[in-house]
Each structure stands twice: as structure tokens, then as C-alpha cells.
Design a protein around this motif. Structure first.
Motif, short mmCIF file in Angstrom:
data_model
loop_
_atom_site.label_atom_id
_atom_site.label_comp_id
_atom_site.label_asym_id
_atom_site.label_seq_id
_atom_site.Cartn_x
_atom_site.Cartn_y
_atom_site.Cartn_z
N THR A 96 26.25 40.72 42.02
CA THR A 96 27.24 40.15 41.10
C THR A 96 28.23 39.28 41.88
N GLU A 130 24.27 44.04 38.80
CA GLU A 130 24.93 45.20 39.40
C GLU A 130 23.93 46.09 40.13
N LYS A 169 24.52 41.79 32.88
CA LYS A 169 25.42 42.43 33.84
C LYS A 169 24.70 43.53 34.62
N HIS A 215 32.54 35.32 38.07
CA HIS A 215 31.82 35.67 36.85
C HIS A 215 32.81 36.13 35.77
#
Length: 311
Positions: free
Chosen positions: A175, A170, A166, A179
Motif C-alpha cells: 500500500t 495490504e 485495499k 492513497h
């Protein structure tokens, strides 16, 4: 300090973001810096899974050499990519405050395949083993390359999804909307943290970097990496570990998986924050001695290194 601190970094978009973050923090303290991008073997060889390359610290080795030969003063890494044993003369100089540690699944707009047959892509043995543990009917394909390359490969193939950190997505604003956070997946030791290393004999630079260190992140990642080192997983075995600190207590979850995901050896424990020094070692020893971990690690080493294992 009058010298310009030369910052070594891989030249991927994510690595440059990380290096520029450190650059900005150092310069905010009043010091001069310069970025020196370097390509690593891990970035150049994309047609083999990482564990087949047989190189410990494949994403850090080139920068290690650049530091030892005096081309750069410091290097910035995703801490999860760094071997638990640093090369002689190179030391941990700062661990920055951790970003989110979770893994996420980037999918094609639907997760209907969860309960049927699906194909997921990842280059990580840890992610593969945990996915197969939860979804034993699925297939897992190998996926290599930097974040941008892996996202493009997901679009170009008929896979249902691919797993990413993640924090990595980011940090460079990549992103996708499609998701899902995999809150059940135990992250890699030190995932989400950034490490800055320097030469042990460069006390001047180390003194500067010490001002960037985030104590709680430093403690948690040390516990996780001690767990990893004690299990002798290096960067390849399916090992997950996460430590958090709340109310001066360290809460730890760690696990060792078989390569096919069928076996899961789990440890969960807590200790006071000031008792962290041997905590990761003790958690790993519990798995090795009481949960059958020693035998499982022997199987994993034999499977990954059949030509070099004499056991």
C-alpha cells in the motif's frame, strides 16, 4: 488424515500469500499440505479487458481443471473472482474471515484533479462505472495485470491514479503512502474475502476445511453473491454489493450501474441474521422488477456481447 492436502493456487504474489495463509491454518490443525502453483488464462492474457475475453471465471478455470483431473485437492481464490455457479463436482469448503472490503485510489501525490479533468486506470467495469458516475468529466483507462504489474503501470503512465482493492495491497505490504480510501464506492460482491473450494466427493478434506470457515463472512458473501447471480452479472457487469452484520442484523447495500456510469439503481435493506437465505435474491429482484434493472441488464449484455445477443 494421513494424506498431504495439495493446495492449488495462481502464482502471483497475492495469490501465493493467500494460499500460504490457508496452508498455515490447515497445518496449525495438524495436517500436512503442499502448494501447487498454476498460471491462469487471466494472468497470461494482459492486452485485453477481462470482459472481452469472454470466459467466465477466467482466474479460476485452470485451477478448476486441476482439481477435476486430480492434480490438486483444494484451491484458494479471491472470492470476488469466483463465478457464482461453481463447476459440477466442486463446492465451497471454507470462507475465511474477511479483510477490508473497500477500494482505494493510488494517486501521484495530489487529488487536485478531482474537480477538473483527470484520468484514472482500472480494469473493472464496476469501478469504472462508479468513478464516471461521481466524476463524469474524467477519463478511465484499462489496467490489467497482477497487483505489482498494475502499480508499475501507474508509475509508467501519465494517469492521475489507479483503483485497487485495499485488501490486496495490504496483504502483500504494497500500500503506497499516496492513497485514499474510496468509502463511497460499493465494492465487488465478496471483495476482501478468501474462498477455499474442494471436490464434493472428498468428504475427508472438506471436514478439515470446515474448521477454517468464518460464519459471518460466509453469510455476508453468500448474500452478496446471491444478489450478483440473480442480476446475472457474472464477473463483468457493473454491480456492487456489500453486506455487514451488526447486532444479529444484516445490513445490505447493492447497486447496478450502466456501463457509462450515468444510471445507478440502488437498493438498501436490512433483515435479521437468521433470514439471510433469500435476502440477496430479494434485493436483486427489487432492482430487476421495480427499478428498471431488467432493461438495463439487457442493454449491458447487448453492449458486451453484440455477436451473441439475439435480443
Amino acid at each position: 488424515m494421513s494424506k498431504v492436502i495439495r493446495i492449488g493456487t495462481r502464482d502471483s504474489e497475492l495469490a501465493l500469500w493467500q494460499a500460504n495463509t490457508v496452508k498455515a491454518q490447515i497445518e496449525s490443525l495438524g495436517y500436512q499440505t503442499e502448494l501447487v502453483p498454476v498460471k491462469s488464462t487471466g494472468d497470461l492474457i494482459l492486452d485485453k479487458p477481462l470482459y472481452e475475453l469472454g470466459i467466465t471465471g477466467i482466474f479460476t478455470k485452470t485451477l478448476d481443471i486441476a482439481m477435476i483431473t486430480g492434480q490438486v485437492d483444494i484451491a484458494v481464490h479471491s472470492m470476488k473472482d469466483v463465478p457464482t455457479l461453481l463447476p459440477k463436482g466442486i463446492v465451497k469448503a471454507a470462507v475465511l474471515k474477511r479483510a477490508p472490503s473497500e477500494d482505494i485510489l493510488v494517486h501521484k501525490g495530489t487529488t487536485d484533479f478531482y474537480n477538473t479533468e483527470g484520468t484514472i486506470a482500472t480494469g473493472s467495469l464496476r469501478r469504472k462505472a462508479q468513478w464516471l458516475h461521481k466524476y463524469p468529466t474524467h477519463k478511465v483507462e484499462d489496467l490489467r495485470g497482477n497487483v505489482n504489474t498494475r502499480l508499475q503501470k501507474l508509475q509508467d503512465n501519465n494517469w492521475n491514479g489507479a483503483i485497487f482493492a485495499k485488501a490486496g495491497l495490504e496483504r502483500i505490504n504494497l500500500t503506497p503512502e499516496n492513497h485514499e480510501v474510496l468509502d463511497w464506492m460499493i465494492p465487488a460482491p465478496a471483495q476482501g474475502a478468501m474462498l477455499v473450494v474442494a471436490m464434493e466427493n472428498d468428504s475427508e478434506t472438506r471436514e478439515v476445511l470446515a474448521k477454517l470457515n468464518h460464519e459471518d463472512t460466509d453469510i455476508c458473501t453468500q448474500v452478496e453473491r446471491d444478489f450478483l447471480r440473480t442480476l446475472e452479472g457474472g464477473c463483468t457487469a457493473p454491480i456492487g454489493a456489500i453486506a455487514t452484520i451488526k447486532n444479529d442484523t444484516i445490513h445490505f447495500t447493492g447497486a447496478l450501474f450502466s456501463l457509462d456510469g450515468k444510471q445507478k439503481l440502488l437498493v438498501e435493506n436490512s433483515v435479521p441474521k437468521d433470514s439471510f437465505s433469500n435476502f440477496g435474491y430479494e434485493c436483486a429482484t427489487n432492482i430487476l422488477e421495480n427499478e428498471g434493472g431488467a432493461a438495463l441488464m439487457k442493454e449491458i449484455r447487448k453492449a458486451l456481447n453484440p455477436k451473441t445477443t439475439n435480443e
